[in-house]
Design a protein around this motif. Structure first.
Motif, PDB file in Angstrom:
ATOM      1  N   ARG A 195       2.050   6.583  -7.029  1.00 23.07           N
ATOM      2  CA  ARG A 195       0.931   7.421  -7.473  1.00 23.07           C
ATOM      3  C   ARG A 195       1.221   8.906  -7.219  1.00 23.07           C
ATOM      4  O   ARG A 195       0.886   9.761  -8.026  1.00 23.07           O
TER       5      ARG A 195
ATOM      6  N   GLU B  11       2.394   1.649  -3.589  1.00 26.62           N
ATOM      7  CA  GLU B  11       1.406   2.169  -4.537  1.00 26.62           C
ATOM      8  C   GLU B  11       1.175   3.660  -4.322  1.00 26.62           C
ATOM      9  O   GLU B  11       1.097   4.425  -5.277  1.00 26.62           O
ATOM     10  N   ARG B  12       1.058   4.073  -3.058  1.00 24.28           N
ATOM     11  CA  ARG B  12       0.811   5.476  -2.744  1.00 24.28           C
ATOM     12  C   ARG B  12       1.976   6.355  -3.202  1.00 24.28           C
ATOM     13  O   ARG B  12       1.773   7.406  -3.811  1.00 24.28           O
TER      14      ARG B  12
ATOM     15  N   ASN C  97       0.827  -1.214   0.000  1.00 24.60           N
ATOM     16  CA  ASN C  97       0.000   0.000   0.000  1.00 24.60           C
ATOM     17  C   ASN C  97       0.861   1.263   0.000  1.00 24.60           C
ATOM     18  O   ASN C  97       0.533   2.252  -0.655  1.00 24.60           O
TER      19      ASN C  97
END
Length: 121
Positions: free
Chosen positions: A97, A93-94, A90
């Motif tokens: 992004r 991904e953050r 997580n």
């Protein structure tokens, strides 16, 4: 400062390859330690491959993200190749992004990160 006690970093260098291992929470109380780590890292000469190994890092707080972006920029300017590995899914991904880290510079684990340098060169 209980958080600061739980955070640690270490350097392991072999030839032109450097692994910087992090463990613990990366948050506001550890920003001075992160800055000390950055200064130590920038002082290393003859390094062409750097792995930032987040072995036991659960989270990276918002105020530590600029440090992460800055240290990557400075490693690339050395010039050296960089890989980040063992980031929690997580978190990874953050950060991708948000544009803080580059997807192509992320590896699942330390072995993959180290092997990726030989493929890239």
């Amino acid at each position: 400062m209980e958080d600061q006690k739980s955070f640690q970093y270490s350097f392991n260098q072999k030839n032109k390859m450097l692994v910087v291992s992090f463990s613990g929470e990366i948050n506001t109380p550890v920003l001075p330690a992160l800055e000390a780590c950055r200064q130590e890292l920038l002082a290393k000469r003859e390094v062409s491959c750097v792995v930032l190994y987040f072995q036991d890092v659960e989270t990276i707080s918002a105020d530590a993200i600029p440090w992460l972006a800055q240290v990557q920029r400075e490693i690339r300017l050395k010039p050296a190749e960089i890989r980040l590995c063992s980031l929690r899914e997580n978190l990874r991904e953050r950060l991708v992004r948000m544009g803080v880290i580059r997807g192509l510079e992320v590896a699942d684990d330390l072995k993959s990160a180290l092997l990726s340098f030989s493929r890239a060169s």
